[in-house]
Design a protein around this motif. Structure first.
Motif, PDB file in Angstrom:
ATOM      1  N   ILE A 156      -8.657 -13.998   4.909  1.00 34.75           N
ATOM      2  CA  ILE A 156      -7.368 -14.126   5.573  1.00 34.75           C
ATOM      3  C   ILE A 156      -7.532 -14.850   6.907  1.00 34.75           C
ATOM      4  O   ILE A 156      -8.644 -15.000   7.425  1.00 34.75           O
ATOM      5  N   ASP A 157      -6.396 -15.297   7.444  1.00 31.13           N
ATOM      6  CA  ASP A 157      -6.371 -15.897   8.775  1.00 31.13           C
ATOM      7  C   ASP A 157      -6.317 -14.749   9.783  1.00 31.13           C
ATOM      8  O   ASP A 157      -5.266 -14.143  10.011  1.00 31.13           O
ATOM      9  N   ASN A 158      -7.466 -14.435  10.379  1.00 27.67           N
ATOM     10  CA  ASN A 158      -7.574 -13.232  11.209  1.00 27.67           C
ATOM     11  C   ASN A 158      -6.700 -13.279  12.453  1.00 27.67           C
ATOM     12  O   ASN A 158      -6.248 -12.245  12.932  1.00 27.67           O
ATOM     13  N   SER A 159      -6.480 -14.464  13.000  1.00 30.04           N
ATOM     14  CA  SER A 159      -5.745 -14.573  14.263  1.00 30.04           C
ATOM     15  C   SER A 159      -4.252 -14.826  14.074  1.00 30.04           C
ATOM     16  O   SER A 159      -3.508 -14.860  15.048  1.00 30.04           O
ATOM     17  N   ALA A 160      -3.807 -15.029  12.835  1.00 29.40           N
ATOM     18  CA  ALA A 160      -2.404 -15.378  12.598  1.00 29.40           C
ATOM     19  C   ALA A 160      -1.497 -14.166  12.823  1.00 29.40           C
ATOM     20  O   ALA A 160      -1.893 -13.014  12.615  1.00 29.40           O
ATOM     21  N   GLN A 161      -0.282 -14.448  13.246  1.00 26.26           N
ATOM     22  CA  GLN A 161       0.750 -13.416  13.329  1.00 26.26           C
ATOM     23  C   GLN A 161       1.384 -13.264  11.946  1.00 26.26           C
ATOM     24  O   GLN A 161       1.740 -14.256  11.313  1.00 26.26           O
ATOM     25  N   TRP A 162       1.513 -12.026  11.458  1.00 30.43           N
ATOM     26  CA  TRP A 162       2.082 -11.831  10.135  1.00 30.43           C
ATOM     27  C   TRP A 162       3.097 -10.692  10.156  1.00 30.43           C
ATOM     28  O   TRP A 162       3.109  -9.849  11.046  1.00 30.43           O
ATOM     29  N   LYS A 163       3.950 -10.711   9.143  1.00 32.44           N
ATOM     30  CA  LYS A 163       5.051  -9.754   9.070  1.00 32.44           C
ATOM     31  C   LYS A 163       4.611  -8.504   8.307  1.00 32.44           C
ATOM     32  O   LYS A 163       3.836  -8.578   7.357  1.00 32.44           O
ATOM     33  N   GLN A 164       5.135  -7.362   8.742  1.00 28.07           N
ATOM     34  CA  GLN A 164       4.895  -6.108   8.038  1.00 28.07           C
ATOM     35  C   GLN A 164       6.155  -5.254   8.118  1.00 28.07           C
ATOM     36  O   GLN A 164       6.985  -5.413   9.020  1.00 28.07           O
ATOM     37  N   ALA A 165       6.295  -4.346   7.154  1.00 28.98           N
ATOM     38  CA  ALA A 165       7.498  -3.501   7.109  1.00 28.98           C
ATOM     39  C   ALA A 165       7.186  -2.230   6.323  1.00 28.98           C
ATOM     40  O   ALA A 165       6.218  -2.159   5.546  1.00 28.98           O
ATOM     41  N   VAL A 186       6.073   3.212   1.432  1.00 28.59           N
ATOM     42  CA  VAL A 186       5.325   1.999   1.043  1.00 28.59           C
ATOM     43  C   VAL A 186       5.242   1.059   2.242  1.00 28.59           C
ATOM     44  O   VAL A 186       6.266   0.721   2.859  1.00 28.59           O
ATOM     45  N   TRP A 187       4.029   0.627   2.541  1.00 24.94           N
ATOM     46  CA  TRP A 187       3.806  -0.340   3.627  1.00 24.94           C
ATOM     47  C   TRP A 187       3.552  -1.701   3.007  1.00 24.94           C
ATOM     48  O   TRP A 187       2.725  -1.848   2.089  1.00 24.94           O
ATOM     49  N   VAL A 235       0.861  -1.192   0.000  1.00 27.30           N
ATOM     50  CA  VAL A 235       0.000   0.000   0.000  1.00 27.30           C
ATOM     51  C   VAL A 235       0.892   1.235   0.000  1.00 27.30           C
ATOM     52  O   VAL A 235       1.799   1.363   0.828  1.00 27.30           O
ATOM     53  N   GLN A 236       0.615   2.143  -0.942  1.00 23.54           N
ATOM     54  CA  GLN A 236       1.360   3.391  -1.024  1.00 23.54           C
ATOM     55  C   GLN A 236       0.454   4.567  -0.687  1.00 23.54           C
ATOM     56  O   GLN A 236      -0.757   4.468  -0.770  1.00 23.54           O
ATOM     57  N   GLY A 237       1.079   5.681  -0.327  1.00 22.62           N
ATOM     58  CA  GLY A 237       0.340   6.919  -0.140  1.00 22.62           C
ATOM     59  C   GLY A 237      -0.276   7.102   1.215  1.00 22.62           C
ATOM     60  O   GLY A 237      -1.135   7.977   1.393  1.00 22.62           O
ATOM     61  N   LEU A 238       0.091   6.279   2.206  1.00 22.47           N
ATOM     62  CA  LEU A 238      -0.449   6.473   3.551  1.00 22.47           C
ATOM     63  C   LEU A 238       0.124   7.750   4.151  1.00 22.47           C
ATOM     64  O   LEU A 238       1.240   8.174   3.829  1.00 22.47           O
ATOM     65  N   PRO A 239      -0.613   8.402   5.044  1.00 19.21           N
ATOM     66  CA  PRO A 239      -0.149   9.669   5.623  1.00 19.21           C
ATOM     67  C   PRO A 239       1.180   9.509   6.346  1.00 19.21           C
ATOM     68  O   PRO A 239       1.524   8.431   6.851  1.00 19.21           O
TER      69      PRO A 239
END
Length: 750
Positions: free
Chosen positions: A245-254, A259-260, A223-227
């Motif tokens: 999606i798996d709502n309870s799963a732990q997932w990676k973000q950066a 860009v997110w 996702v681009q363009g976040l404040p």
């Protein structure tokens, strides 16, 4: 016999206990109000209010907002448009004047609410669900009209650890020409809580946001363009499309500059494959239960899904328990609105329910919980054996007591349900107060039968002679006592009939309860009118005194059972406290049976001692230890049984494993019999292990609205209930009295 008078008084004591239960239930309802003509509905869990905002009045081209504001009790929550792993979104159905058109709910930013191994999306604290309303150019309320009548029928699911389906009807008189800005602040806050579109880039081009399917079970989101205010922070992602999606799963973000990115696992039970997936992004909420204001701002992006969706696992054919609970609640509300003269159900369905209740009542006579009272009736048979008229009158009176008591108990249950309480058959035994009262009642009966006391020793002669002057009332109240001890039991054919009462209009439901009572009383009534029965009975004599004292032991066995039931509810301390109080009660009764000065001194001392015991130990009888409430017993885990939870059976079955659920209660004698016999049979246990059947036990000893809702979804409102959940197939409900062959045959078909 003097003991008959005691039976009358004992039955009266039971109704005093039932009255206490009624008052307790009413107290639990708080200030709940439902129905038409109000803009506010209050339940023990939420306060819901219909609000409106029309700054320029109701006119074409002018803004008009309606909304339902829900204020939750601490730790309770309702759900977003995508509820997550369980739950249901709030539903609003509007009835508006001609020319007004309500749009969709403008859903505010939700919170992620973890519950065990699941994750839900919803709201805590106070939330306003705003709805935009379009005023058509043809809107013409009339020259004399001052108000527009706004009506709303809303349904919501409110949950903590348990879930309660609720609904309300709201009416609001909205001024047409004057300004209604009173709720402006609430709607302004709701507008700020709405997710905003992701901002465009500096060059004015809409940012390229997408989701790429990778490895068949992961979404790579970009996702681009976040404040700027969000950059570098940990975000939550809320998909508007459910079951992806798996709502309870732990997932990676950066973050990579502006860009997110995130790698989010897909759900194993995915049922949707969207090409365009709208999501809401927001900074992670602080932990807690809605105690402070939510200052987060959410942003909405529509992700283009690139790649080929993998073949998704189909969901189980069985509906989730929570959805079934809401449907059952709606069915009850619909049946309650059915006119009394309407059918409410086909004549065949009602006839089957009446026949099942009659047969179930007949079989109920063979249940151990009814033996003590039926044994006492043998003495009554013998006493009237030589008086045919008295014999028949006694049978009619006993039948009337049984039938009217079942109708009264059924009316109480239906009334509590209509008031919003989640109760089922045997609900009175879920109260430790009622269990303790019954234990005291049967202790007194045992002392009387043993000859420890007679009412004539310490009551006025006019009172002590009531039995002789009113034998019909004595037989009637013996029938009441029979219902008091029989009501916790469920016999074959009873389960389906009792469950059907939840969908029938009140008169038909009460007819089913009356048929159940007639079945219980029918053998005694028939014997009262058959001369051969009277001739077969022995004549009154000395043997009756021996038989009377023999009946002490069934009564004491009943007391042991009730103390054990209370121990399951209030722990070992509660059971011990009840035993101490029963000893004190016995001391008081013995002291009152003495004569002369000994009676005065001993009665005074014993009553004072009893008062002290009540002050010291009564609170332990009704308290449930926190440790017992939070943990299951070691024996359950050792035998492979695990505690039941809402949706657990459906979730396990969706994963391909069959599930067996035992809906049980400590006060249910049939439940305990099946548990010690059929369910403990070596062949049954071996078959369950061979088929890898998951074993879940739903303990209804204390009130549990989630279990009540699950029973209602199966067409039952009492225990025992035994259910096999099979992957991709409807559940199989077994009979109340299990046999080894029945269970093994069902396991073989899994």
């Amino acid at each position: 016999m003097p003991s008959r008078l005691f039976h009358r008084l004992a039955a009266t004591l039971f109704f005093i206990a039932a009255s206490a239960l009624w008052n307790s239930a009413i107290a639990q309802l708080g200030t709940k109000t439902t129905g038409q003509g109000t803009s506010v509905v209050t339940t023990p869990y939420v306060r819901a209010e219909l609000l409106a905002h029309a700054p320029q009045g109701v006119a074409p081209g002018q803004p008009l907002w309606l909304g339902l504001q829900i204020t939750h009790q601490p730790e309770w929550h309702t759900y977003w448009k995508n509820p997550g792993d369980s739950g249901l979104p709030t539903d609003l159905a509007w009835t508006l004047p001609a020319g007004l058109d309500a749009g969709e709910i403008a859903w505010p930013l939700p919170k992620k609410i973890p519950i065990g191994t699941l994750a839900n999306y919803g709201y805590e604290g106070t939330v306003l669900l705003p709805v935009p309303v379009t005023v058509a150019s043809t809107f013409a309320p009339g020259p004399l009209a001052k108000d527009a009548t706004i009506k709303l029928r809303a349904s919501w699911l409110v949950c903590r650890k348990e879930c309660i389906p609720e609904e309300g009807e709201f009416t609001l008189q909205l001024p047409i020409k004057s300004t209604t800005a009173l709720n402006g602040a609430a709607f302004d806050s709701a507008a700020k809580a709405l997710p905003q579109p992701v901002l465009a880039g500096t060059n004015g081009v809409v940012p390229d946001s997408q989701a790429q399917i990778a490895d068949g079970n992961v979404l790579n989101v970009s996702v681009q363009g976040l404040p700027v205010a969000l950059r570098g922070k940990t975000l939550d992602l809320f998909p508007e499309t459910a079951e992806v999606i798996d709502n309870s799963a732990q997932w990676k973000q950066a973050w990579n500059g502006s860009v997110w990115t995130a790698q989010i696992p897909l759900s194993a039970q995915r049922s949707a494959s969207p090409s365009l997936m709208p999501v809401v992004l927001a900074e992670q909420a602080a932990p807690g239960h809605g105690t402070g204001p939510d200052t987060r701002t959410g942003y909405r992006a529509e992700l283009k899904v690139l790649g080929t969706w993998p073949q998704g696992a189909s969901l189980a054919a069985v509906s989730p328990a929570l959805e079934a609970a809401l449907k059952a609640n709606a069915a009850q509300a619909g049946s309650a609105a059915t006119p009394a003269g309407g059918s409410g159900a086909s004549s065949l369905t009602l006839t089957a329910a009446l026949l099942g209740a009659l047969l179930g009542g007949l079989i109920l006579n063979l249940m151990p919980c009814v033996f003590p009272v039926l044994a006492i009736k043998v003495v009554g048979f013998t006493q009237h054996a030589q008086d045919r008229r008295a014999h028949r009158i006694s049978g009619i009176a006993y039948t009337a007591g049984v039938v009217l008591s079942f109708i009264a108990l059924g009316a109480l249950m239906l009334g509590l349900r209509a008031a919003g309480e989640a109760v089922g058959w045997g609900f009175q035994l879920q109260s430790p107060t009622v269990v303790a009262s019954l234990a005291a009642l049967f202790t007194l009966i045992a002392l009387n039968l043993a000859g420890v006391f007679e009412f004539g020793h310490f009551l006025p002669s006019s009172v002590a002679s009531l039995q002789a002057r009113h034998p019909v009332a004595d037989s009637f109240l013996t029938g009441v006592l029979a219902v008091a001890v029989a009501s916790p039991c469920t016999a074959p054919f009873m389960g389906a009939s009792m469950g059907l009462t939840a969908t029938l209009p009140a008169p038909q439901a009460l007819a089913v309860f009356a048929a159940l009572g007639m079945g219980l009383a029918l053998p005694y009534l028939a014997a009262s009118f058959v001369p051969a029965v009277a001739r077969a009975l022995p004549r009154p004599g000395a043997w009756m005194d021996t038989f009377r004292k023999l009946m002490v032991f069934p009564m004491l066995a009943t007391v042991v059972w009730l103390v054990w039931v209370l121990g399951q509810q209030s722990g070992i301390d509660g059971a011990g406290a009840l035993l101490i109080l029963l000893v004190g009660l016995s001391l008081v009764v013995w002291a009152l049976s003495l004569a002369g000065r000994a009676r005065v001194w001993m009665a005074t001392v014993s009553i004072a001692a009893m008062a002290l015991l009540v002050w010291a130990f009564a609170p332990h009888v009704t308290n449930m230890p926190a440790a017992q409430a939070a943990t299951s017993s070691p024996q359950v885990s050792a035998t492979g049984w695990q505690p039941w939870a809402p949706g657990a059976a459906e979730q396990i079955a969706a994963g391909g494993r069959p599930v067996f659920v035992d809906f049980t209660a400590a006060w249910c004698v049939t439940c305990q019999y099946n548990k010690k016999t059929t369910l403990a049979d070596a062949n049954v246990v071996a078959d369950l292990q061979t088929k890898n059947v998951a074993l879940l036990r739903a303990d209804w000893t204390r009130r549990d609205p989630a279990i009540t809702a699950a029973l209602a979804s199966l067409g039952r409102n009492g225990v025992p209930v035994y259910v096999f959940y099979r992957p991709g197939k409807p559940p199989v409900v077994l009979t109340e009295v299990l046999s080894v062959d029945e269970v093994r045959a069902t396991i073989a078909q899994l």
